[in-house]
Design a protein around this motif. Structure first.
Motif, PDB file in Angstrom:
ATOM      1  N   VAL A 132       0.809  -1.220   0.000  1.00 46.34           N
ATOM      2  CA  VAL A 132       0.000   0.000   0.000  1.00 46.34           C
ATOM      3  C   VAL A 132       0.843   1.272   0.000  1.00 46.34           C
ATOM      4  O   VAL A 132       0.329   2.357  -0.221  1.00 46.34           O
ATOM      5  N   ALA A 133       2.116   1.150   0.253  1.00 42.04           N
ATOM      6  CA  ALA A 133       2.976   2.332   0.248  1.00 42.04           C
ATOM      7  C   ALA A 133       4.414   1.911  -0.021  1.00 42.04           C
ATOM      8  O   ALA A 133       4.838   0.833   0.389  1.00 42.04           O
ATOM      9  N   HIS A 134       5.137   2.740  -0.741  1.00 42.99           N
ATOM     10  CA  HIS A 134       6.530   2.479  -1.041  1.00 42.99           C
ATOM     11  C   HIS A 134       7.391   3.591  -0.473  1.00 42.99           C
ATOM     12  O   HIS A 134       6.990   4.750  -0.456  1.00 42.99           O
ATOM     13  N   ASP A 135       8.550   3.221  -0.012  1.00 43.62           N
ATOM     14  CA  ASP A 135       9.486   4.235   0.439  1.00 43.62           C
ATOM     15  C   ASP A 135       9.974   5.034  -0.758  1.00 43.62           C
ATOM     16  O   ASP A 135      10.102   4.496  -1.867  1.00 43.62           O
ATOM     17  N   PRO A 136      10.257   6.319  -0.580  1.00 43.68           N
ATOM     18  CA  PRO A 136      10.817   7.103  -1.682  1.00 43.68           C
ATOM     19  C   PRO A 136      12.111   6.478  -2.194  1.00 43.68           C
ATOM     20  O   PRO A 136      12.847   5.818  -1.453  1.00 43.68           O
ATOM     21  N   ARG A 165       9.497  12.466  -1.764  1.00 43.66           N
ATOM     22  CA  ARG A 165       8.289  11.802  -1.267  1.00 43.66           C
ATOM     23  C   ARG A 165       7.862  10.769  -2.307  1.00 43.66           C
ATOM     24  O   ARG A 165       8.187  10.882  -3.481  1.00 43.66           O
ATOM     25  N   ALA A 166       7.130   9.779  -1.867  1.00 44.25           N
ATOM     26  CA  ALA A 166       6.766   8.661  -2.740  1.00 44.25           C
ATOM     27  C   ALA A 166       5.548   8.992  -3.583  1.00 44.25           C
ATOM     28  O   ALA A 166       4.455   8.458  -3.388  1.00 44.25           O
ATOM     29  N   SER A 167       5.734   9.892  -4.539  1.00 41.37           N
ATOM     30  CA  SER A 167       4.640  10.245  -5.452  1.00 41.37           C
ATOM     31  C   SER A 167       5.237  10.649  -6.787  1.00 41.37           C
ATOM     32  O   SER A 167       6.399  11.048  -6.882  1.00 41.37           O
ATOM     33  N   ALA A 168       4.441  10.534  -7.842  1.00 40.23           N
ATOM     34  CA  ALA A 168       4.941  10.794  -9.189  1.00 40.23           C
ATOM     35  C   ALA A 168       5.408  12.232  -9.374  1.00 40.23           C
ATOM     36  O   ALA A 168       6.296  12.505 -10.184  1.00 40.23           O
ATOM     37  N   ASP A 169       4.806  13.169  -8.640  1.00 43.42           N
ATOM     38  CA  ASP A 169       5.165  14.575  -8.798  1.00 43.42           C
ATOM     39  C   ASP A 169       6.185  15.049  -7.764  1.00 43.42           C
ATOM     40  O   ASP A 169       6.373  16.248  -7.543  1.00 43.42           O
ATOM     41  N   SER A 170       6.856  14.112  -7.119  1.00 41.79           N
ATOM     42  CA  SER A 170       7.806  14.459  -6.063  1.00 41.79           C
ATOM     43  C   SER A 170       9.010  15.218  -6.596  1.00 41.79           C
ATOM     44  O   SER A 170       9.539  14.894  -7.670  1.00 41.79           O
ATOM     45  N   PRO A 171       9.492  16.224  -5.852  1.00 44.77           N
ATOM     46  CA  PRO A 171      10.793  16.805  -6.175  1.00 44.77           C
ATOM     47  C   PRO A 171      11.909  15.822  -5.825  1.00 44.77           C
ATOM     48  O   PRO A 171      11.674  14.843  -5.096  1.00 44.77           O
ATOM     49  N   TRP A 172      13.102  16.075  -6.325  1.00 46.72           N
ATOM     50  CA  TRP A 172      14.249  15.194  -6.132  1.00 46.72           C
ATOM     51  C   TRP A 172      15.443  16.014  -5.668  1.00 46.72           C
ATOM     52  O   TRP A 172      15.446  17.239  -5.765  1.00 46.72           O
ATOM     53  N   ALA A 189      13.318  19.392  -9.838  1.00 47.96           N
ATOM     54  CA  ALA A 189      11.868  19.172  -9.845  1.00 47.96           C
ATOM     55  C   ALA A 189      11.498  17.770 -10.318  1.00 47.96           C
ATOM     56  O   ALA A 189      10.415  17.278 -10.002  1.00 47.96           O
ATOM     57  N   THR A 190      12.389  17.125 -11.066  1.00 47.35           N
ATOM     58  CA  THR A 190      12.042  15.840 -11.677  1.00 47.35           C
ATOM     59  C   THR A 190      13.157  14.820 -11.518  1.00 47.35           C
ATOM     60  O   THR A 190      14.322  15.178 -11.306  1.00 47.35           O
ATOM     61  N   MET A 191      12.803  13.549 -11.650  1.00 46.16           N
ATOM     62  CA  MET A 191      13.789  12.489 -11.615  1.00 46.16           C
ATOM     63  C   MET A 191      14.775  12.632 -12.768  1.00 46.16           C
ATOM     64  O   MET A 191      15.982  12.437 -12.595  1.00 46.16           O
TER      65      MET A 191
END
Length: 220
Positions: A132-136, A165-172, A189-191
């Motif tokens: 249900v959740a993944h670590d960043p 954070r573990a989301s598609a729009d997370s900063p890096w 801002a992006t991977m």
């Protein structure tokens, strides 16, 4: 011919450092002045394994880098981040590359550098366990160099490309550290931008961390 009147002597000092098993030179004013020039020009650094010893940038340039073996596959979009080589495996390769005499000391940094194994949180759906959740994402790298303090055993800096954070729009971000509290940070801002910067760092090594400001890093 070199115009700098100190050039020949400074080159001789670099040779002497490389031929000494502990990177030592005589503690005389002439040699110490040469060391100051070599440190200022990023041609010599404090040795991580020998107190009062030195190491040359040209010798560090011969050392391998350590990052996920399949990092290029991720950058090219052929694998997902969950398929990256683990931090533990990357650190294993680094330790095995070191002289036997410093491997035990390198193991002492393992948890701080490579971290603990991440576990995904799960819940039960009927008889099945579902994540249900993944670590960043956090992928380790090690490169030869130095910082405000010497590097890890073998004269290595360590860092990571990190999803905040573990989301598609997370900063890096890309962090880089020496063996103590030296810290350099690049935020993106992006991977894709983050991994491009990581490759730039790998290609720039060896270096003193203060040189990373030219690559857009902030020194902490």
């Amino acid at each position: 011919m070199p115009q700098d009147p100190n050039a020949y002597f400074d080159q001789a000092v670099l040779d002497q450092i490389e031929h000494s098993p502990i990177g030592a030179v005589p503690f005389t004013p002439t040699y110490q002045d040469a060391l100051k020039r070599l440190y200022a020009s990023h041609q010599a650094y404090a040795h991580a394994d020998h107190k009062n010893g030195h190491v040359t940038a040209r010798s560090l340039a011969k050392l391998p880098h350590f990052q996920a073996k399949n990092l290029e596959e991720l950058i090219a979009g052929r694998i997902g981040a969950d398929a990256l080589e683990t931090n533990g495996s990357i650190y294993d390769r680094y330790v095995q590359s070191l002289p036997a005499a410093v491997r035990v000391r390198a193991e002492g940094f393992r948890v701080a550098v490579a971290g603990k194994v991440a576990h995904h949180r799960t819940k039960h759906v009927g008889d099945d366990k579902v994540s249900v959740a993944h670590d960043p994402i956090h992928t380790l790298f090690l490169v030869p160099g130095t910082g405000p303090h010497p590097g890890l055993p073998g004269n290595y800096l360590h860092g990571a490309a990190v999803q905040l954070r573990a989301s598609a729009d997370s900063p890096w971000s890309v962090h880089l550290h020496d063996s103590d509290d030296g810290d350099a940070l690049f935020e993106s801002a992006t991977m894709a931008e983050c991994l491009t910067k990581l490759v730039e760092v790998l290609e720039s090594a060896p270096f003193n961390m203060n040189e990373l400001e030219a690559l857009g890093f902030t020194l902490k």
